[in-house]
Motif scaffolding. Structure first.
Motif, mmCIF file in Angstrom:
data_model
loop_
_atom_site.group_PDB
_atom_site.id
_atom_site.type_symbol
_atom_site.label_atom_id
_atom_site.label_comp_id
_atom_site.label_asym_id
_atom_site.label_seq_id
_atom_site.Cartn_x
_atom_site.Cartn_y
_atom_site.Cartn_z
ATOM 1 N N LEU A 119 -1.059 -0.495 30.378
ATOM 2 C CA LEU A 119 -0.076 -1.182 31.326
ATOM 3 C C LEU A 119 -0.420 -0.905 32.639
ATOM 4 O O LEU A 119 0.141 -0.853 33.643
ATOM 5 C CB LEU A 119 1.407 -0.250 30.968
ATOM 6 C CG LEU A 119 1.825 -1.055 29.684
ATOM 7 C CD1 LEU A 119 3.178 -0.154 29.353
ATOM 8 C CD2 LEU A 119 2.264 -2.428 29.829
ATOM 9 N N GLY A 120 -1.634 -0.137 32.992
ATOM 10 C CA GLY A 120 -1.980 0.354 34.228
ATOM 11 C C GLY A 120 -1.049 1.282 34.905
ATOM 12 O O GLY A 120 -0.881 1.490 36.197
ATOM 13 N N LEU A 121 -0.403 2.368 33.997
ATOM 14 C CA LEU A 121 0.348 3.319 34.592
ATOM 15 C C LEU A 121 -0.611 4.332 35.227
ATOM 16 O O LEU A 121 -1.465 4.618 34.660
ATOM 17 C CB LEU A 121 1.274 3.892 33.494
ATOM 18 C CG LEU A 121 2.310 3.090 32.764
ATOM 19 C CD1 LEU A 121 3.017 3.832 31.672
ATOM 20 C CD2 LEU A 121 2.989 2.099 33.622
ATOM 21 N N MET A 122 0.125 5.295 36.057
ATOM 22 C CA MET A 122 -0.507 6.319 36.920
ATOM 23 C C MET A 122 0.247 7.446 36.639
ATOM 24 O O MET A 122 1.273 7.626 36.112
ATOM 25 C CB MET A 122 -0.651 5.858 38.152
ATOM 26 C CG MET A 122 -1.209 4.489 38.690
ATOM 27 S SD MET A 122 -1.413 4.392 40.542
ATOM 28 C CE MET A 122 0.454 4.405 40.975
ATOM 29 N N ASP A 123 -0.399 8.974 36.984
ATOM 30 C CA ASP A 123 0.049 9.956 36.877
ATOM 31 C C ASP A 123 0.683 10.187 35.548
ATOM 32 O O ASP A 123 1.906 10.681 35.333
ATOM 33 C CB ASP A 123 0.933 10.236 38.004
ATOM 34 C CG ASP A 123 0.472 10.139 39.320
ATOM 35 O OD1 ASP A 123 -0.765 10.367 39.444
ATOM 36 O OD2 ASP A 123 0.991 9.464 40.249
ATOM 37 N N VAL A 124 0.119 9.775 34.324
ATOM 38 C CA VAL A 124 0.736 10.051 32.984
ATOM 39 C C VAL A 124 0.610 11.215 32.736
ATOM 40 O O VAL A 124 -0.430 12.068 32.676
ATOM 41 C CB VAL A 124 -0.335 9.198 32.101
ATOM 42 C CG1 VAL A 124 0.280 9.044 30.599
ATOM 43 C CG2 VAL A 124 -0.317 7.687 32.425
ATOM 44 N N VAL A 125 1.774 11.887 32.133
ATOM 45 C CA VAL A 125 1.843 13.216 31.539
ATOM 46 C C VAL A 125 2.608 13.208 30.192
ATOM 47 O O VAL A 125 3.342 12.032 29.989
ATOM 48 C CB VAL A 125 2.545 14.143 32.635
ATOM 49 C CG1 VAL A 125 1.507 14.149 33.532
ATOM 50 C CG2 VAL A 125 3.989 13.581 32.875
ATOM 51 N N LEU A 126 2.568 14.218 29.653
ATOM 52 C CA LEU A 126 3.146 14.162 28.182
ATOM 53 C C LEU A 126 4.790 14.215 28.418
ATOM 54 O O LEU A 126 5.271 14.814 29.415
ATOM 55 C CB LEU A 126 2.895 15.492 27.461
ATOM 56 C CG LEU A 126 1.498 15.491 26.799
ATOM 57 C CD1 LEU A 126 1.057 16.983 26.481
ATOM 58 C CD2 LEU A 126 1.251 14.693 25.624
ATOM 59 N N LEU A 127 5.412 13.388 27.655
ATOM 60 C CA LEU A 127 6.993 13.368 27.829
ATOM 61 C C LEU A 127 7.649 14.571 27.113
ATOM 62 O O LEU A 127 8.382 15.134 27.571
ATOM 63 C CB LEU A 127 7.240 12.168 27.230
ATOM 64 C CG LEU A 127 8.902 11.754 27.079
ATOM 65 C CD1 LEU A 127 9.379 11.642 28.401
ATOM 66 C CD2 LEU A 127 9.282 10.622 26.223
ATOM 67 N N GLN A 128 7.085 14.776 26.090
ATOM 68 C CA GLN A 128 7.687 16.237 25.458
ATOM 69 C C GLN A 128 6.671 17.197 24.996
ATOM 70 O O GLN A 128 6.140 17.325 23.916
ATOM 71 C CB GLN A 128 8.554 15.820 24.200
ATOM 72 C CG GLN A 128 9.722 16.917 23.640
ATOM 73 C CD GLN A 128 10.478 16.049 22.638
ATOM 74 O OE1 GLN A 128 10.066 15.796 21.542
ATOM 75 N NE2 GLN A 128 11.848 15.889 22.983
ATOM 76 N N PRO A 129 6.193 17.989 25.929
ATOM 77 C CA PRO A 129 4.946 18.596 25.863
ATOM 78 C C PRO A 129 5.157 19.874 25.096
ATOM 79 O O PRO A 129 6.398 20.586 24.864
ATOM 80 C CB PRO A 129 4.358 19.103 26.938
ATOM 81 C CG PRO A 129 5.922 19.083 27.937
ATOM 82 C CD PRO A 129 6.640 18.034 27.351
#
Length: 271
Positions: A119-129
Motif C-alpha cells: 500500500l506504499g505506507l511509510m514509517d511502519v511500526v508494530l501495532l501491538q509490540p
C-alpha cells in the motif's frame, strides 16, 4: 554444496523464530527429515493435494507454506479428509513440508509489513509490540515482534479512493467495509488473516483506517465516523507471504531452486 531441509529451516527461523508463534499454533516442520537434501522448494500459502502435485511436477521435494498443514493432532492417517490425504501424499513422495505461520505474522518485516509495503505506507511500526526470548547460538536473545502494524500514507486520501486502491493492490474481488469515513485517511492499521482482535487497539491509537482479512459481523457496528474498516478476505490479505519466503531463501540459500505456486488455494469463490 547441497542445501538440506535444515538449512531452509534455519534461514526461515533466523527471520521468524518459532517462539514468536502463538500458543495455539503449529508452525515448524510438518513432514520430512531435516538432513534430506532439497532439490527445490515450492512456496505457497496453503498445502493442498494440487500444490503437492505441482511440487512433484517441478521436481521439488520441499514445500514451504504459511498455513500449517497439520494444525490439530491426527488420530488417523487414512483418506478421511484433505489433511490426511496431503500428509500421506507427502510421505509417499518424500516431500518435506515446513510452515511459518503466526511467527511470520509477528516478525518484523513479516506478513503485515508486506501488506503495508503493497500500500506504499511509510514509517511502519508494530501495532501491538512485545518482546520474546529466543535461543540463538546457544544463547538467549530478546527479539522484538508483535501483532499488526501501523503506517502512514504520504498524504491524506479520500476514504473511497483509499478503499479502491486497497482493492486494486490486493486484487480483491469483493472488499467489505463500513460506512465511508468523512475525513481523509492517512494512518492505517493492518493485520493480515483473522485480525479483528486488533480493532480496539486501532481505535485506541486513533488510526484513520483498519485493514484485516476477516472480521466478525458484530465488530462492524458502532464505528462509523471513527475509523474506516476494510476487510479483504483471509487469502487475499496474506497471498504475498510467498514473496517474503522467496526473499529470505534466495538470499540465504542462493543455490536452491525456488518456485512460487501457481495454484490459487483460496476456497472461497465469488459470484
Amino acid at each position: 554444496m547441497s542445501v538440506r531441509v535444515q538449512d531452509v529451516i534455519d534461514a526461515l527461523e533466523d527471520f521468524a523464530p518459532l517462539p514468536l508463534q502463538e500458543s495455539y499454533d503449529n508452525a515448524g516442520l510438518q513432514t520430512g527429515l531435516t538432513e534430506a537434501e532439497v532439490s527445490g522448494a515450492l512456496l505457497c500459502l496453503d498445502v493442498t493435494e494440487e500444490v503437492i502435485h505441482e511440487a512433484l511436477k517441478l521436481g521439488c521435494n520441499m514445500i514451504v507454506s504459511h498455513h500449517p498443514l497439520i494444525f490439530r493432532g491426527l488420530k488417523h492417517l487414512v483418506d478421511g479428509d484433505i489433511v490426511q490425504r496431503c500428509v500421506r501424499l507427502a510421505l509417499q513422495n518424500d516431500i518435506a513440508i515446513y510452515s511459518a505461520h503466526t511467527n511470520m505474522d509477528a516478525a518484523v518485516d513479516g506478513v503485515n509489513y508486506m501488506m503495508a509495503e503493497r500500500l506504499g505506507l511509510m514509517d511502519v511500526v508494530l501495532l501491538q509490540p512485545r518482546q520474546v526470548t529466543v535461543g540463538i547460538g546457544g544463547k538467549a536473545h530478546t527479539v522484538q515482534c508483535g501483532s499488526g502494524v501501523i503506517g502512514y500514507l504520504p498524504e491524506g486520501e479520500d476514504s473511497f479512493a483509499f478503499l479502491q486502491r486497497v482493492k486494486q493492490a490486493f486484487g480483491v474481488e469483493c472488499l467489505m467495509h463500513n460506512e465511508l469515513l468523512h475525513r481523509p485517511v492517512q494512518s492505517v492499521a493492518i493485520c493480515g488473516g483473522a485480525g479483528d482482535f486488533l480493532l480496539d487497539e486501532a481505535l485506541r491509537i486513533q488510526a484513520d483506517a483498519f485493514l484485516t482479512g476477516e472480521m466478525h459481523y458484530h465488530y462492524y457496528f458502532g464505528h462509523d465516523g471513527q475509523i474506516q474498516i476494510g476487510v479483504l478476505g483471509h487469502y487475499q490479505s496474506e497471498q504475498y507471504t510467498t514473496d517474503i519466503f522467496y526473499q529470505i531463501l534466495s538470499e540465504k540459500c542462493p543455490r536452491l531452486p525456488l518456485f512460487k505456486t501457481t495454484v490459487c488455494t483460496n476456497p472461497i469463490k465469488y459470484l
